[in-house]
Each structure stands twice: as structure tokens, then as C-alpha cells.
Design a protein around this motif. Structure first.
Motif, short mmCIF file in Angstrom:
data_model
loop_
_atom_site.label_atom_id
_atom_site.label_comp_id
_atom_site.label_asym_id
_atom_site.label_seq_id
_atom_site.Cartn_x
_atom_site.Cartn_y
_atom_site.Cartn_z
N ALA A 25 34.67 37.50 29.20
CA ALA A 25 33.88 38.16 30.47
C ALA A 25 33.35 36.50 31.49
O ALA A 25 32.91 36.89 32.64
CB ALA A 25 32.21 38.64 29.23
N GLY A 26 33.90 35.54 30.84
CA GLY A 26 33.29 34.45 31.40
C GLY A 26 34.17 34.61 32.51
O GLY A 26 34.22 34.47 34.51
N ILE A 27 35.44 34.87 32.50
CA ILE A 27 36.14 34.82 33.68
C ILE A 27 36.25 36.03 34.83
O ILE A 27 36.72 35.91 35.38
CB ILE A 27 37.82 34.70 32.76
N VAL A 28 36.19 36.18 33.63
CA VAL A 28 36.18 37.93 34.89
C VAL A 28 34.78 37.99 35.62
O VAL A 28 35.36 37.42 36.92
CB VAL A 28 35.64 38.87 34.09
N ALA A 29 33.46 36.75 35.19
CA ALA A 29 32.59 36.75 36.00
C ALA A 29 32.70 35.73 36.71
O ALA A 29 32.53 35.95 38.24
CB ALA A 29 31.50 36.31 35.23
N ALA A 30 33.41 34.73 36.52
CA ALA A 30 33.97 33.45 37.73
C ALA A 30 35.06 34.10 38.76
O ALA A 30 35.03 34.24 39.85
CB ALA A 30 34.99 32.54 36.83
N TYR A 31 35.80 35.53 38.37
CA TYR A 31 36.64 35.64 39.63
C TYR A 31 36.02 36.14 40.65
O TYR A 31 36.55 36.70 41.39
CB TYR A 31 38.04 36.32 39.28
N THR A 32 35.36 37.29 39.71
CA THR A 32 34.28 37.84 40.67
C THR A 32 33.33 37.55 41.32
O THR A 32 33.62 37.55 42.37
CB THR A 32 32.98 39.02 40.10
N GLU A 33 33.22 36.20 41.01
CA GLU A 33 32.50 35.23 42.16
C GLU A 33 33.45 34.60 42.90
O GLU A 33 33.08 34.92 44.59
CB GLU A 33 31.46 34.09 41.26
#
Length: 346
Positions: A25-33
Motif C-alpha cells: 500500500a505504501g509503494i502504491v501510494a508513493a508511486y501515485t503521489e
């Protein structure tokens, strides 16, 4: 340390699933940001520093600290960004005016806008103003708005300063005019009262009166020149445009930019949170065991209340079976190979 490692190995699949969920979830959120952040930037050239922006030394308020032109203008913008009124004027010139009007907490909304701005210096005369947003057209819109509001504020401050200066000079001019009139009147009265030849003393008095009149007239001319200079200086500076020039206008970015720092922070927080949760689960699993894995674990439960009675199981020939259940439980629970009164307590 070994019990914790044992617990971690025992629950390795559960810990792996927890880490996979949180880190994923953190990697997805970081990539989205990172992929949805677009930073627009304006490059500004400052030719000379304004004397009004000189910074005083904290040790000696009367001594000024030499600052570059870029650092002075950057400090001015950063200080303006600390005020709600300035941010409010900037937002009202953009498409965010409706969001500002509908925001339940205006202070929080303006704080978010302030964090998206960044002012940096690059040398003595160059600085950049940037704004990061998830909507690509919003970046240049906000940068142009802050430059426009800054120009209005500087012009307003210059006008106010000019008005105050002119008022002061006008009062001084009135005093100087009165002094000049008094000096001229005194000289005329002296000439009227001494029509004939003058003695040395009278000539000396007349020279003093004329000198006073000349000084008053010189002061009048100097004050008129200062008034004209104070009125023309802001206009000349505004027309020349040499103090604050936007070299590179902000553009609408088509590729992600400016979200690296926030994305890295999101990823770091996710990694730290996953590690902390995994460590907490290992500690709980170690301190609160849910099963008995061997004689050592059973011995930790003794002494305890009697929870079962197991009869002795003997062979057909009357001897005790080496593998009978009672003997095994007694050996595990008490490590003495025997039982008391035909019962096993655990």
C-alpha cells in the motif's frame, strides 16, 4: 532474543502477509503521489537589491547585513507567504477561489497552499518560485498569481512610502517657505529703514540678512528637488522593470515533477509502519504463547489446578507399559518420572 526469533519463524507467513499489505500500500501510494504531482516553476532575475530590504544584524540592530539581491527578494516572498491575507489574495486570483470559499477550515486550506509553494535562490541574482499540484494547469496559475499579488503589494508599499515622504517634505517645505518669507521681509525692512550709505556695522547686518535669505532659498530648492525625486523614483523603477524580471515564465508541465520528496516520505513511513507492526506482533506472540510445544512449555504451567485424572494403564501381565499415557504426562509435567496418588495434575 531466541524466543523472539522462534516466534518470528513460527508466524513467518502471517508477518509476511502483514508486511506485504502495508509495504504494498505504501509503494502504491508513493508511486501515485509521484506520478500525479506536477510542479510549475518561474525563474526570476533580480538586477539590484532594494535599499529598503536591508537586513539588520541580530547582535547589533543598527548594523546592516549585506544580502544578495536574490536572497532579499526570496526573504520578501517567504515572509509574505507567512501571512493569511497574502495567501488569500493569491488564491482569489486562481481557480481555487471556489474551494477557498467552501472550505470548512480556511486556515488549514491556506496552510496546504503555503506548503505547495517553494522559493529558492540560485546565485546572487537568480531565484525560482514553484508550486506543486496534482492538476497540471494549477501550477502556472498559482505562480503567476503570487507574482502578480507580490507586484501589487510592492507597488502599494511604494505608493504608501512615497505618500508619507511627500507629506513630510511638504511640511518641511512649508516651514522653509515661511523662513524664506521672513528672511525676505527682514531684508526689505532693513533696506527701507536704511536708505542712505551704510556703516560697517550696518553693512555687516545686511550681509547676514542676505545670507539668511540665500540659505532659506537654497533649502527651498533642495526640498523641491527631493519631492520631485520621491515622486518620480517609483515610476521610473516600475517603467524600467530592471529590479524584478521574470526570465522563464511558468509552463504547464506534461510529465510528473516535484513529487519525489513527498513520495519518498510516504514510502519511508510505510516501511517504518510495517516494521513496527511486525515487531509488535512478534513481541505479543512471544509474551502470550497460545500453545505448548514441549516439556519446557508444560513445566511453565505448573503448579496449576487439577484439570484431569488419567488412570494407570497396565499391560496384560500386570506391568506398567513403558509408553502408557500417565507416565508420559507425569514425565513431561514434573520431570521426575513418577506420579502421585494415581493422578496427574497439570
Amino acid at each position: 532474543m531466541r524466543p523472539y526469533l522462534t516466534t518470528a519463524h513460527r508466524y513467518r507467513w502471517l508477518l509476511g502477509a502483514v508486511l506485504a499489505i502495508i509495504w504494498g500500500a505504501g509503494i502504491v501510494a508513493a508511486y501515485t503521489e509521484y506520478a500525479t504531482t506536477f510542479e510549475s516553476e518561474a525563474t526570476i532575475w533580480v538586477l539590484r537589491a532594494s535599499p529598503e530590504l536591508a537586513t539588520t544584524s541580530p547582535d547589533d540592530p543598527n548594523a546592516t547585513v549585506i544580502q544578495t539581491a536574490a536572497s532579499q527578494q526570496a526573504d520578501l516572498l517567504n515572509q509574505l507567504l507567512q501571512t493569511k491575507e497574502f495567501l488569500r489574495d493569491v488564491v482569489r486570483q486562481t481557480s481555487l477561489r471556489a474551494a477557498l470559499a467552501a472550505a470548512p477550515d480556511e486556515t488549514k486550506f491556506l496552510a496546504g497552499v503555503q506548503k505547495s509553494f517553494r522559493v529558492q535562490t540560485h546565485g546572487n541574482n537568480l531565484l525560482t518560485v514553484s508550486f506543486a499540484a496534482h492538476d497540471p494547469p494549477l501550477g502556472p496559475e498559482m505562480v503567476n498569481a503570487i507574482l502578480a499579488v507580490r507586484a501589487d503589494r510592492v507597488a502599494q508599499a511604494s505608493t504608501t512610502f512615497t505618500t508619507i515622504t511627500n507629506t513630510l517634505y511638504q511640511k518641511q517645505l512649508q516651514v522653509a517657505q515661511a523662513q524664506a518669507l521672513d528672511a525676505q521681509r527682514a531684508l526689505d525692512e532693513f533696506d527701507a529703514s536704511h536708505p542712505g550709505a551704510l556703516s560697517d556695522i550696518e553693512q555687516h547686518l545686511k550681509d547676514q540678512l542676505r545670507l539668511t535669505l540665500d540659505y532659506a532659498q537654497i533649502r527651498l530648492g533642495d526640498l523641491r528637488g527631493r519631492i520631485n525625486q520621491a515622486a518620480l523614483a517609483p515610476a521610473i523603477l516600475s517603467v524600467s522593470g530592471m529590479e524584478f524580471q521574470v526570465v522563464d515564465q511558468p509552463q504547464v508541465e506534461t510529465s510528473p515533477r516535484g513529487g519525489t520528496r513527498s513520495a519518498a516520505m510516504i514510502g519511508a513511513v510505510a516501511i517504518a509502519a510495517g516494521c513496527a507492526l511486525a515487531a509488535l506482533l512478534v513481541v505479543i506472540g512471544t509474551l502470550l504463547p497460545a500453545h505448548v510445544s514441549g516439556p519446557a512449555d508444560v513445566s511453565r504451567l505448573a503448579p496449576a489446578r487439577l484439570f484431569a485424572a488419567v488412570p494407570r494403564v497396565t499391560r496384560a501381565g500386570g506391568g506398567a507399559s513403558p509408553g502408557d499415557l500417565r507416565t508420559s504426562l507425569a514425565a513431561i509435567a514434573f520431570a521426575d518420572g513418577g506420579a502421585r496418588n494415581g493422578e496427574v495434575s497439570g
